[in-house]
Design an enzyme around this catalytic site. Structure first.
Site, mmCIF file in Angstrom:
data_model
loop_
_atom_site.group_PDB
_atom_site.id
_atom_site.type_symbol
_atom_site.label_atom_id
_atom_site.label_comp_id
_atom_site.label_asym_id
_atom_site.label_seq_id
_atom_site.Cartn_x
_atom_site.Cartn_y
_atom_site.Cartn_z
ATOM 1 N N SER A 152 0.868 -1.182 0.000
ATOM 2 C CA SER A 152 0.000 0.000 0.000
ATOM 3 C C SER A 152 0.899 1.225 0.000
ATOM 4 O O SER A 152 2.015 1.179 0.529
ATOM 5 C CB SER A 152 -0.869 0.013 1.259
ATOM 6 O OG SER A 152 -1.477 1.278 1.428
ATOM 7 N N TYR B 38 -1.467 -0.198 10.063
ATOM 8 C CA TYR B 38 -1.675 -0.715 8.702
ATOM 9 C C TYR B 38 -0.445 -0.402 7.833
ATOM 10 O O TYR B 38 0.069 -1.288 7.140
ATOM 11 C CB TYR B 38 -2.935 -0.080 8.111
ATOM 12 C CG TYR B 38 -3.209 -0.423 6.659
ATOM 13 C CD1 TYR B 38 -3.763 -1.648 6.309
ATOM 14 C CD2 TYR B 38 -2.924 0.495 5.644
ATOM 15 C CE1 TYR B 38 -4.031 -1.945 4.978
ATOM 16 C CE2 TYR B 38 -3.186 0.200 4.315
ATOM 17 C CZ TYR B 38 -3.741 -1.020 3.989
ATOM 18 O OH TYR B 38 -3.997 -1.324 2.671
HETATM 19 P P1 NAP Z 1 -11.535 -5.557 0.183
HETATM 20 O O1 NAP Z 1 -12.458 -5.113 -0.883
HETATM 21 O O2 NAP Z 1 -11.873 -5.206 1.599
HETATM 22 O O3 NAP Z 1 -11.340 -7.137 0.052
HETATM 23 C C1 NAP Z 1 -10.543 -7.795 0.986
HETATM 24 C C2 NAP Z 1 -10.495 -9.265 0.681
HETATM 25 O O4 NAP Z 1 -9.629 -9.872 1.645
HETATM 26 C C3 NAP Z 1 -11.829 -9.952 0.788
HETATM 27 O O5 NAP Z 1 -11.907 -10.934 -0.211
HETATM 28 C C4 NAP Z 1 -11.786 -10.608 2.158
HETATM 29 O O6 NAP Z 1 -12.536 -11.819 2.213
HETATM 30 C C5 NAP Z 1 -10.305 -10.936 2.264
HETATM 31 N N1 NAP Z 1 -9.862 -11.061 3.648
HETATM 32 C C6 NAP Z 1 -9.908 -10.136 4.626
HETATM 33 N N2 NAP Z 1 -9.409 -10.635 5.769
HETATM 34 C C7 NAP Z 1 -9.054 -11.916 5.500
HETATM 35 C C8 NAP Z 1 -8.508 -12.959 6.276
HETATM 36 N N3 NAP Z 1 -8.212 -12.818 7.575
HETATM 37 N N4 NAP Z 1 -8.278 -14.144 5.671
HETATM 38 C C9 NAP Z 1 -8.587 -14.317 4.379
HETATM 39 N N5 NAP Z 1 -9.114 -13.375 3.579
HETATM 40 C C10 NAP Z 1 -9.355 -12.178 4.163
HETATM 41 O O7 NAP Z 1 -10.040 -5.005 -0.047
HETATM 42 P P2 NAP Z 1 -9.338 -4.316 -1.325
HETATM 43 O O8 NAP Z 1 -9.543 -2.856 -1.208
HETATM 44 O O9 NAP Z 1 -9.688 -5.024 -2.558
HETATM 45 O O10 NAP Z 1 -7.814 -4.568 -0.952
HETATM 46 C C11 NAP Z 1 -7.090 -5.687 -1.394
HETATM 47 C C12 NAP Z 1 -5.639 -5.533 -0.951
HETATM 48 O O11 NAP Z 1 -5.114 -4.304 -1.457
HETATM 49 C C13 NAP Z 1 -5.477 -5.477 0.569
HETATM 50 O O12 NAP Z 1 -4.291 -6.144 0.937
HETATM 51 C C14 NAP Z 1 -5.324 -3.987 0.853
HETATM 52 O O13 NAP Z 1 -4.603 -3.732 2.032
HETATM 53 C C15 NAP Z 1 -4.586 -3.528 -0.398
HETATM 54 N N6 NAP Z 1 -4.764 -2.109 -0.672
HETATM 55 C C16 NAP Z 1 -5.984 -1.604 -0.988
HETATM 56 C C17 NAP Z 1 -6.112 -0.237 -1.213
HETATM 57 C C18 NAP Z 1 -7.430 0.412 -1.548
HETATM 58 O O14 NAP Z 1 -7.498 1.650 -1.611
HETATM 59 N N7 NAP Z 1 -8.496 -0.336 -1.787
HETATM 60 C C19 NAP Z 1 -4.996 0.586 -1.136
HETATM 61 C C20 NAP Z 1 -3.770 0.038 -0.808
HETATM 62 C C21 NAP Z 1 -3.662 -1.315 -0.591
HETATM 63 P P3 NAP Z 1 -14.065 -11.875 2.701
HETATM 64 O O15 NAP Z 1 -14.800 -10.825 1.913
HETATM 65 O O16 NAP Z 1 -14.526 -13.226 2.376
HETATM 66 O O17 NAP Z 1 -14.050 -11.597 4.156
#
Ligand code: NAP
Length: 248
Positions: free
Chosen positions: A143, A157
């Protein structure tokens, strides 16, 4: 035969977009989720409806037995693993470090950093020629918080994603001789549901004006970088971190 890819947290957001993009690029995709079985099954069904191959499997990446079971499924079902995207992650509530309790800090690290470690370890045990594997590619989700530090929001985080980047650097160097490439993608503000858990559902819109490109990114724009890093087009790329942040 299609190459096999495991995407953790593939049920929604960046993970789901990565599953779809990877399937279009010829991967057979194992769509992993924690609790949203229906959403993950829908992603897998969507891929199959488009002519691709996919199935869903659940588990908590912070749980060693769960992670072992996920990789055992891959081994049993496919006999190999060629790609891993460590995408599963959580975002804690907005706050200041002085107010954090230890449980919050530990859970953030357990999912984001330890979960990445556990999945990398099991992947190496399937991909490395030292264990009978044929090499592969790993992409870890960092991130921009790893470099910006996330002050007044979630320093825990940012620190957990800093750990993901250090792990990426070390593992890339360790696994080069094994034919396993390890890279990371560093998203900025991407429009997904993760921001709701910060306690400010409008966080992306509130901060978008500070992005040089003037808007939040999409899961699909992030997935494009991930799938490129997995692909043969990135065959000489390892230990790299690609920012997908609109210049933030
Ligand atoms: P999201 O929409 O909240 O999706 C998160 C996913 O991770 C979901 O499929 C969830 O599964 C799964 N998950 C959460 N906790 C888990 C656990 N303990 N074990 C297994 N699976 C778990 O997140 P996103 O925004 O797509 O982000 C994806 C990645 O990108 C993350 O690592 C996040 O930190 C990183 N990121 C995102 C952003 C952003 O702005 N969106 C920015 C920087 C980095 P369930 O739905 O089944 O619970």
């Amino acid at each position: 035969m299609s190459k096999i890819l495991l995407v953790t947290g593939g049920s929604r957001g960046i993970g789901a977009a990565t599953c779809y993009a990877a399937a279009r690029d010829g991967w057979r995709v194992v769509v992993h989720y924690r609790s949203a079985a229906d959403a993950a099954e829908a992603v897998a069904a969507g891929i199959r409806a488009g002519g691709g191959e996919a199935e869903a499997i659940g588990g908590d990446v912070a749980s060693e037995p769960d992670v072992k079971a996920i990789f055992a499924h891959c081994k049993r079902r496919h006999g190999r693993l060629d790609g891993l995207v460590n995408n599963a992650g959580i975002l804690p509530q907005i706050g200041r470090l002085a107010d954090f309790d230890l449980a919050r800090w530990n859970r953030t690290f357990a999912v984001n950093a330890t979960g990445t470690f556990l999945c990398c370890r099991e992947a190496v045990r399937m991909m490395s020629p030292q264990y009978g594997g044929q090499g592969g590619a790993i992409v870890n989700l960092s991130s921009m918080a790893a470099v910006l530090g996330a002050p007044n929001e979630f320093i825990d985080y940012g620190a957990s994603k800093g750990a993901v980047e250090s792990l990426t650097t070390g593992l890339a160097r360790e696994l080069g001789p094994d034919g396993i490439r390890v890279n990371a993608v560093r998203p900025g503000l991407i429009s997904t549901d993760i921001h709701k858990s910060s306690g400010d559902a409008a966080r992306v819109e509130r901060l978008a004006g500070g992005v040089p490109l003037g808007r939040p990114g999409t899961p699909e724009e992030t997935a494009a970088a991930i799938v490129w890093l997995l692909s043969e087009a990135a065959s000489y790329v390892t230990g790299s971190v690609i920012a997908v942040s609109g210049g933030r």
